[in-house]
Design an enzyme around this catalytic site. Structure first.
Site, PDB file in Angstrom:
ATOM      1  N   ARG A   6      15.387  18.916 -17.143  1.00  0.00           N
ATOM      2  CA  ARG A   6      15.311  19.716 -15.930  1.00  0.00           C
ATOM      3  C   ARG A   6      14.724  21.076 -16.249  1.00  0.00           C
ATOM      4  O   ARG A   6      14.953  21.618 -17.340  1.00  0.00           O
ATOM      5  CB  ARG A   6      16.712  19.962 -15.343  1.00  0.00           C
ATOM      6  CG  ARG A   6      17.247  18.872 -14.460  1.00  0.00           C
ATOM      7  CD  ARG A   6      16.488  18.802 -13.121  1.00  0.00           C
ATOM      8  NE  ARG A   6      16.984  17.735 -12.280  1.00  0.00           N
ATOM      9  CZ  ARG A   6      16.567  16.471 -12.342  1.00  0.00           C
ATOM     10  NH1 ARG A   6      15.651  16.108 -13.190  1.00  0.00           N
ATOM     11  NH2 ARG A   6      17.061  15.562 -11.513  1.00  0.00           N
ATOM     12  N   GLU A  37      10.001  24.711 -10.207  1.00  0.00           N
ATOM     13  CA  GLU A  37       8.908  23.788  -9.888  1.00  0.00           C
ATOM     14  C   GLU A  37       8.884  23.498  -8.377  1.00  0.00           C
ATOM     15  O   GLU A  37       9.933  23.540  -7.745  1.00  0.00           O
ATOM     16  CB  GLU A  37       9.038  22.483 -10.698  1.00  0.00           C
ATOM     17  CG  GLU A  37      10.291  21.683 -10.387  1.00  0.00           C
ATOM     18  CD  GLU A  37      10.451  20.459 -11.288  1.00  0.00           C
ATOM     19  OE1 GLU A  37      10.370  20.597 -12.513  1.00  0.00           O
ATOM     20  OE2 GLU A  37      10.659  19.375 -10.725  1.00  0.00           O
ATOM     21  N   HIS A  90       6.479  16.504 -13.319  1.00  0.00           N
ATOM     22  CA  HIS A  90       7.771  15.802 -13.109  1.00  0.00           C
ATOM     23  C   HIS A  90       7.551  14.322 -12.769  1.00  0.00           C
ATOM     24  O   HIS A  90       7.943  13.849 -11.693  1.00  0.00           O
ATOM     25  CB  HIS A  90       8.594  16.503 -12.011  1.00  0.00           C
ATOM     26  CG  HIS A  90      10.060  16.206 -12.108  1.00  0.00           C
ATOM     27  ND1 HIS A  90      11.044  17.101 -11.731  1.00  0.00           N
ATOM     28  CD2 HIS A  90      10.734  15.115 -12.545  1.00  0.00           C
ATOM     29  CE1 HIS A  90      12.237  16.576 -11.922  1.00  0.00           C
ATOM     30  NE2 HIS A  90      12.076  15.346 -12.418  1.00  0.00           N
TER      31      HIS A  90
HETATM   32  C1  8YV Z   1      13.097  11.930 -10.173  1.00  0.00           C
HETATM   33  C2  8YV Z   1      14.487  12.767 -12.143  1.00  0.00           C
HETATM   34  O1  8YV Z   1      11.811  11.486 -10.018  1.00  0.00           O
HETATM   35  O2  8YV Z   1      16.011  10.993 -11.932  1.00  0.00           O
HETATM   36  C3  8YV Z   1      15.851  12.187 -12.155  1.00  0.00           C
HETATM   37  O3  8YV Z   1      16.813  12.934 -12.397  1.00  0.00           O
HETATM   38  O4  8YV Z   1      14.304  13.857 -12.563  1.00  0.00           O
HETATM   39  C4  8YV Z   1      13.318  11.989 -11.660  1.00  0.00           C
HETATM   40  O5  8YV Z   1      13.407  10.675 -12.134  1.00  0.00           O
HETATM   41  C5  8YV Z   1      13.257  13.174  -9.367  1.00  0.00           C
HETATM   42  O6  8YV Z   1      14.415  13.874  -9.639  1.00  0.00           O
HETATM   43  C6  8YV Z   1      13.195  12.837  -7.883  1.00  0.00           C
HETATM   44  O7  8YV Z   1      14.418  12.778  -7.257  1.00  0.00           O
END
Ligand code: 8YV
Length: 328
Positions: free
Chosen positions: A239, A268, A286
């Site tokens: 993150r 972001e 991402h």
């Molecule tokens: C997602 C992610 O695409 O699953 C997670 O925590 O960071 C990614 O796989 C993104 O968060 C969309 O919700």
């Protein structure tokens, strides 16, 4: 009357079709990111919501949505949810673990390799038309095979990356995590728990795979970067906010570490301008879980959770079910 739900972002059409068999669905075909007020307006009369990392579900939202019973995040990370507030309002929160583990680990490994072997940097050089001759030291990087892989946050994705490194690339694996893995999980990876300082000092290629929380905010900042080898790389598929992006940009600019690869950023989709101007970095928007199969599996799992929660079933991947049970 079927329960009313909000699907807050665009999802694969087959998942929307399935949800419509159970629910009255309001969705977001334009895939706009709702402002907090827009989200509130749409959620006010709903019993369930399918959310992504871009929708914040906090006390204010929950207080204004008394009918809400379940929020199903299409993500494994759920730092966009205030879980305590969800529990206090009697709302079940769910996420999508497991289905994205291997895909995200593939991508984390690819980013780490790209940083170590300077793939983005050398491609930019080639595209700029600057490649005039071969030289022995042109874009020499650092080996991945046999180098020490360091993992901060040894959950499912961390272990999947460790497996790739240990079994595929002969990498000794060290890791730091609040809790140690069981010996039967450590042994096949040859993985060794170390304190955070040792991890930073001894790692050749460091990969961050820990959840974001107040406790992990800027877990990698200037003091931590100062402990790393000048030849080391840093990869973040966890993150934004875990890394202090300004401090990282400075460390890369001054070559205090060799290179970095980031899929996630503080604030972001904005990216710290200092990261955009250093050459020794790989930047992606991402997309670590972005394969068609995995994104469909994530949406299906979020739908499974919604359907089970609102039709008297057992949601497969709840976050706060135990806390909710204790509360009742
Ligand atoms: C997602 C992610 O695409 O699953 C997670 O925590 O960071 C990614 O796989 C993104 O968060 C969309 O919700």
């Amino acid at each position: 009357m079927p329960p009313r739900i909000l699907v807050a972002r665009a999802v694969p059409p087959e998942v929307l079709t399935r949800l419509r068999r159970y629910f009255e669905v309001e969705h977001n075909p334009e895939d706009v990111i709702y402002t907090p007020t827009q989200l509130l307006e749409r959620l006010r009369d709903k019993e369930g919501a399918l959310t992504t990392g871009s929708e914040r579900i906090d006390d204010a939202v929950l207080a204004a949505c008394p009918d809400l019973r379940v929020v199903a995040n299409m993500a494994v990370g759920y730092n966009n949810f205030d879980i305590k507030a969800c529990t206090a309002h009697g709302v079940l929160a769910t996420n999508t673990p497991d289905v994205l583990t291997e895909t995200t680990a593939d991508f984390g490994f690819a980013l780490m390799m790209a940083a170590a072997r300077r793939i983005t940097e050398s491609e930019h050089f080639l595209r700029r038309g600057e490649w005039k001759k071969w030289s022995w030291d042109m874009f020499t990087g650092d080996d991945v095979h046999g180098a020490t892989l360091g993992i901060l946050g040894m959950g499912r994705i961390g272990q999947a990356i460790a497996r790739r490194g240990a079994l595929g690339f002969g990498m000794p694996v060290i890791y730091h995590n609040r809790s140690r893995l069981a010996p039967e999980l450590e042994a096949p990876l040859g993985a060794r728990w170390v304190d955070k300082t040792t991890l930073l000092r001894d790692t050749d290629h460091l990969v961050l795979v820990l959840p974001y929380s107040a406790a992990s905010h800027h877990a990698i900042g200037a003091p931590e970067l100062a402990l790393m080898k000048p030849t080391a790389t840093l990869t973040n598929v966890a993150r934004g906010g875990i890394v202090d992006d300004a401090a990282l940009a400075a460390a890369l600019r001054e070559r205090r570490i060799a290179a970095a690869a980031l899929d996630v950023f503080e604030g972001e989709p904005s990216v710290h301008p200092g990261l955009l101007t250093v050459p020794n970095i790989v930047l992606t928007p991402h997309i670590a879980s972005a394969t068609v199969a995995t994104r469909v599996a994530m949406a299906e799992l979020a739908a499974d959770n919604l359907i089970a929660a609102l039709t008297g079933g057992t949601p497969p991947t709840p976050i706060n079910a135990a806390d909710l049970q204790q509360r009742s």
